[in-house]
Design a protein around this motif. Structure first.
Motif: not given
Length: 308
Positions: A271, A274, A294-295
């Protein structure tokens, strides 16, 4: 003499592969030799060995020359060797008692300098793709054996990292050290007396004290996963690596399994970092997908979204 006789067959096979149009050569003991073209066409030939013990001894001498230990307690190993014409040949062998039908040898020609980015992504976006990938701090190249993971990694290293202090960390010596300012460090296994081991973690700890600009992990198969995690936590250097995963959604699970760390630990660091995941296949176009974490997972991205 004896030493020259012992290594000549394997060196001759490397030279034969280099001089041919084939991509791979597989020797199944005394039974069969298989040759595979870049397009996947297969041809079968007699094995160059008539006795398993001769192949066993040849492989041990060849491995010692490559500074790789293979014996009944460590019956598999490999690395990269140069053919007489200068081509890089990746070799790997499995010995008895694991291979109960006799020793097995795989030779694969590595096209480090013959490939260009257009061989991986034949479109008008190739230059933008190359520049974008080169800026990434954390890159994973994944795909089947022979898909071009190491070749693409090597291409980007050769083009963009030639002035960087690159540390190549490996359990087996496979990637080329193309420039004199690059440093290859290979894990040392314990000897038959159980002494002399120097792990990838030990190598990482020492190399962090030597001002690296960039880390490259040749391939994540096991202990490399924990070294990757340590690098991502402890430094700001870039790190690129290859591994075998069939889909980006499986990457976190695979790294957790190999490193014996929790999936939550990897999700946490991903996170923040990335990373970008490049999926490759054996047939053209080699690059079949680009993904960024992502997320809570990897999402498909286009070329112009790689560097954010």
């Amino acid at each position: 003499d004896v030493y020259k006789r012992q290594v000549s067959i394997i060196h001759n096979l490397c030279d034969m592969l280099s001089a041919s149009k084939n991509q791979e050569m597989l020797v199944n003991g005394i039974q069969l030799m298989t040759q595979i073209s870049p397009s996947g066409d297969v041809s079968y030939h007699d094995s160059p060995y008539s006795k398993s013990i001769d192949m066993y001894q040849d492989l041990q001498v060849f491995a010692r020359q490559c500074k790789v230990r293979i014996d009944p307690l460590r019956p598999a190993g490999g690395g990269v060797v140069q053919s007489g014409s200068g081509d890089c040949i990746r070799w790997h062998c499995i010995l008895p008692p694991i291979a109960d039908s006799g020793p097995h040898l795989s030779l694969r020609r590595m096209l480090w300098s013959a490939l260009d980015i257009h061989d991986f992504h034949p479109s008008t976006e190739t230059q933008a793709l190359t520049l974008s990938l080169a800026r990434e701090r954390c890159l994973f190249f994944s795909g089947a054996t022979g898909a071009g993971k190491s070749s693409l990694l090597s291409l980007l290293m050769r083009r963009f990292l030639k002035d960087d202090r690159v540390f190549i960390l490996e359990t087996l010596p496979e990637l080329p050290t193309l420039f004199p300012n690059w440093i290859r460090l290979v894990e040392q296994q314990k000897n038959l007396e159980g002494l002399g081991a120097f792990s990838l973690g030990d190598i990482l700890r020492e190399s962090l004290r030597m001002r690296p600009d960039h880390f490259v992990l040749g391939e994540i198969r096991g202990v490399e996963a924990k070294a990757l995690y340590q690098i991502l936590l402890s430094s700001h250097q870039k790190i690129w690596s290859t591994l075998h995963v069939s889909h980006p959604d499986l990457l976190v699970t695979r790294l957790a399994e190999l490193s014996q760390l929790s999936e939550a630990s990897w999700q946490s660091v991903f996170q923040l970092i990335k990373p970008v995941y490049v999926q490759l296949q054996r047939k053209e176009p080699r690059i079949t997908g680009l993904f960024r974490y992502h997320d809570d997972g990897f999402k498909t991205i286009s070329c112009d979204q790689i560097q954010v």
